[in-house]
Design an enzyme around this catalytic site. Structure first.
Site, PDB file in Angstrom:
ATOM      1  N   HIS A   1       0.821  -1.187  -0.197  1.00  0.00           N
ATOM      2  CA  HIS A   1       0.003   0.117  -0.143  1.00  0.00           C
ATOM      3  C   HIS A   1       0.805   1.385   0.037  1.00  0.00           C
ATOM      4  O   HIS A   1       2.070   1.212   0.131  1.00  0.00           O
ATOM      5  CB  HIS A   1      -0.891  -0.170   1.265  1.00  0.00           C
ATOM      6  CG  HIS A   1      -0.305   0.010   2.563  1.00  0.00           C
ATOM      7  ND1 HIS A   1      -0.114   1.031   3.214  1.00  0.00           N
ATOM      8  CD2 HIS A   1       0.169  -0.909   3.068  1.00  0.00           C
ATOM      9  CE1 HIS A   1       0.542   0.738   4.424  1.00  0.00           C
ATOM     10  NE2 HIS A   1       0.812  -0.566   4.454  1.00  0.00           N
TER      11      HIS A   1
ATOM     12  N   SER B   1      -6.194   3.783   5.474  1.00  0.00           N
ATOM     13  CA  SER B   1      -5.994   2.403   6.075  1.00  0.00           C
ATOM     14  C   SER B   1      -5.463   1.359   4.989  1.00  0.00           C
ATOM     15  O   SER B   1      -5.795   1.701   3.848  1.00  0.00           O
ATOM     16  CB  SER B   1      -7.489   1.826   6.678  1.00  0.00           C
ATOM     17  OG  SER B   1      -7.639   0.545   5.850  1.00  0.00           O
ATOM     18  N   LYS B   2      -4.779   0.438   5.224  1.00  0.00           N
ATOM     19  CA  LYS B   2      -4.115  -0.404   4.230  1.00  0.00           C
ATOM     20  C   LYS B   2      -5.400  -1.057   3.315  1.00  0.00           C
ATOM     21  O   LYS B   2      -4.959  -1.468   2.391  1.00  0.00           O
ATOM     22  CB  LYS B   2      -3.680  -1.754   5.196  1.00  0.00           C
ATOM     23  CG  LYS B   2      -2.411  -1.679   5.960  1.00  0.00           C
ATOM     24  CD  LYS B   2      -1.774  -2.873   6.145  1.00  0.00           C
ATOM     25  CE  LYS B   2      -1.673  -2.722   7.667  1.00  0.00           C
ATOM     26  NZ  LYS B   2      -0.369  -3.391   8.325  1.00  0.00           N
ATOM     27  N   ARG B   3      -6.583  -1.009   3.998  1.00  0.00           N
ATOM     28  CA  ARG B   3      -7.572  -1.843   3.301  1.00  0.00           C
ATOM     29  C   ARG B   3      -8.313  -0.986   2.358  1.00  0.00           C
ATOM     30  O   ARG B   3      -9.198  -1.465   1.581  1.00  0.00           O
ATOM     31  CB  ARG B   3      -8.419  -2.519   4.161  1.00  0.00           C
ATOM     32  CG  ARG B   3      -7.925  -3.926   4.996  1.00  0.00           C
ATOM     33  CD  ARG B   3      -8.592  -4.478   6.248  1.00  0.00           C
ATOM     34  NE  ARG B   3      -8.304  -3.344   7.090  1.00  0.00           N
ATOM     35  CZ  ARG B   3      -7.178  -3.708   7.974  1.00  0.00           C
ATOM     36  NH1 ARG B   3      -6.424  -4.317   7.639  1.00  0.00           N
ATOM     37  NH2 ARG B   3      -7.066  -2.563   8.942  1.00  0.00           N
ATOM     38  N   ASP B   4      -7.981   0.525   2.281  1.00  0.00           N
ATOM     39  CA  ASP B   4      -8.841   1.421   1.503  1.00  0.00           C
ATOM     40  C   ASP B   4      -8.157   0.989   0.205  1.00  0.00           C
ATOM     41  O   ASP B   4      -7.025   0.999  -0.069  1.00  0.00           O
ATOM     42  CB  ASP B   4      -8.035   2.888   2.197  1.00  0.00           C
ATOM     43  CG  ASP B   4      -9.010   3.980   1.675  1.00  0.00           C
ATOM     44  OD1 ASP B   4      -9.451   3.918   0.382  1.00  0.00           O
ATOM     45  OD2 ASP B   4      -9.300   4.886   2.331  1.00  0.00           O
TER      46      ASP B   4
END
Ligand code: GLU
Ligand code: ZN
Length: 504
Positions: free
Chosen positions: A32, A272-275
């Site tokens: 990311h 966030s990493k998941r964004d």
């Protein structure tokens, strides 16, 4: 006791020796942008100072780590051009650089910490710890580990063992205030109640991040730890561990620490990493240039100069200084990233630009039959595309009219351009274009301009139906250059087809 893999240090560091930095991701998930920013700052610092970039893989969590993610990390670093002097596949004096292959070292260090009294076995169960934490919280006391097992007697240990309890290894943090000067934030002080004793080896013998990360920094003789602000709270514990390692002869000096500011996303929340917006692959697939992306990411916490925010990687390296990194959170601004990337696209020479576009002119991106690709037409149109693209992936839709038998069918574009009167305009434009001199774009523009005049339309309004008839879209590259490159026959045939469709 000491075996061939026992930790050892090479000769003492010379004063003023070049820095050694490390980039040490865990191979979980996709890379990311926050991670890339960390890699970039370490790399730029190493390259600016003539130091060494160490790339280490922190793969001690078998449940979360994956080989696929490891491969992706290496591939991403290579795509970005962030090369490493020591690390996976490259090797180096401190190999191996994957923590999963260094377990014997961690076991050895943990043994020495225990033997030296720097660490102890803790028999507390998670439930007992939780109960005591809750009590401490209720009484307003610090809720970290309370030192319960610090001074167990041999009898107490024997009793726990007889109960069948297993023990973790816990590091004994000296009861003293820890102060260090963060390279980004200045002097920071942590009092003992904020740095409780902490686990370094699980009951099953698996070493934890809290041990392996500073141990490897020590063994690999890292001088500067540049990493995200989220790790700031682990720094005092690591400094305490470092002091023990120095006393044991396993470390030379405590590295300097610099904590890079948080990156904020939409709505001023931490990215966030998941964004999805955080995924490096997204930028790569959209056709960001590595240089453009690195340029933008370098601005997350740093600035090149007050009046210039587009620069090459070489300029970045020449200017980069960790002392100029700002402690304030940085905002990730997609529009700015795209604008900077567009600048880097424009800076390429035409040949480099045409080459960079190649992946988007092939499957799976291309929507035309491969044999319909016409290199001469592509090279003719490329210079017009180069000044207009934000990301390279936009190239496909901008040039597909050249390689498709018929333009794409885009209903929204059609409805927007083919208003009442469009058929009459197109018929006149066809006549004038058929009679025009096709040796350059000027005469084609004159033809459409003249057709517009016949129907009382300015050029902008007159060219819209022509553009949609020929390219299928309302927006695209300069129209008259596009017509010239497509050629007289195909242009006229497409206008005829549009007229037939309008008449139907
Ligand atoms: N593997 C750790 C992480 O990815 C590295 C932390 C550090 O840079 O010290 O969070
Ligand atoms: Zn305990």
């Amino acid at each position: 006791m000491a075996n061939a893999n026992s930790p050892k240090l090479s000769a003492p560091r010379e004063q003023g020796a070049p820095p050694r930095v490390r980039f040490c991701p865990s191979p979980t998930g996709n890379p990311h942008v926050g991670l890339v920013r960390t890699a970039l700052f370490n790399w730029a610092f190493a390259r600016h100072t003539g130091g060494t970039m160490v790339f280490r893989i922190e793969d001690t969590d078998a449940a979360r780590d994956s080989e696929e993610s490891y491969e992706q990390l290496l591939d991403s670093m290579r795509w970005l051009g962030l090369d490493w002097d020591e690390g996976p596949e490259t090797g180096g004096p401190h190999a191996p650089y994957r923590q999963s292959q260094r377990m014997d070292r961690y076991r050895d260090v943990a043994g020495r910490l225990l033997a030296g009294g720097y660490a102890y076995h803790c028999y507390c169960s998670p439930e007992e710890l939780e109960v005591r934490r809750a009590v401490a919280r209720a009484e307003g006391r610090p809720s970290g580990y309370d030192g319960h097992c610090r001074e167990l007697t041999a009898e107490q240990v024997a009793a726990y063992e007889a109960e069948g309890r297993s023990a973790i290894v816990r590091f004994r943090v000296p009861d003293e205030t820890i102060t260090f000067t963060d390279l980004v934030r200045g002097e920071l002080t942590f009092t003992p109640e904020n740095v409780p004793d902490y686990g370094i080896v699980r009951a099953n013998g698996a070493p934890l991040y809290t041990l392996v990360n500073p141990v490897d920094d020590a063994l690999m003789e890292i001088t500067h730890v540049l990493r995200g602000e989220d790790l700031l709270s682990s720094t005092p514990r690591q400094i305490a561990l470092y002091k023990a390692l120095i006393e044991l002869g396993l470390a030379k000096e405590i590295p300097a620490f610099g904590h890079l500011p948080y990156v904020m996303g939409e709505g001023n929340k931490k990215l966030s990493k998941r964004d999805p917006q955080a995924s490096l692959n997204l930028y790569r697939e959209r056709g960001f240039l590595p240089e453009g992306l690195l340029n933008y990411l370098s601005l997350l916490g740093w600035s090149f100069s007050a009046d210039q925010d587009v620069f090459s990687v070489a300029e970045l390296v020449a200017a980069f200084d960790i002392a100029d990194v700002n402690a304030n959170p940085a905002r990730f601004d997609l529009k700015k990233a795209e604008a900077i990337n567009a600048d880097h696209i424009r800076r390429l020479d035409v040949k480099a630009f045409t080459e960079a576009c190649e992946p988007w002119l092939r499957a799976p991106h291309a929507n035309w039959e491969p044999e319909r690709f016409d290199r001469a037409a592509w090279e003719a149109i490329a210079p017009y595309a180069q000044t207009r693209l934000t990301v390279l992936s936009d190239i496909t839709a901008n040039v597909d009219f050249l390689f498709l038998d018929a333009p794409v069918e885009d209903e929204a574009s059609w409805d927007k351009a083919m208003k009442p009167g469009a058929a009459e305009l197109l018929a006149t434009a066809r006549e004038k274009l058929a009679a025009a001199d096709w040796s350059g774009p000027e005469a084609l523009k004159e033809a459409v301009l003249a057709a517009g005049e016949v129907h009382g339309l300015k050029l902008g309004k007159a060219q819209a139906p022509v553009r949609v008839a020929v390219t299928g879209r309302t927006v695209g590259l300069p129209l008259f250059e596009s017509l010239e490159i497509l050629g007289r026959e195909r242009t006229l045939a497409r206008i005829d087809a549009a007229l037939a469709k309008l008449a139907a």
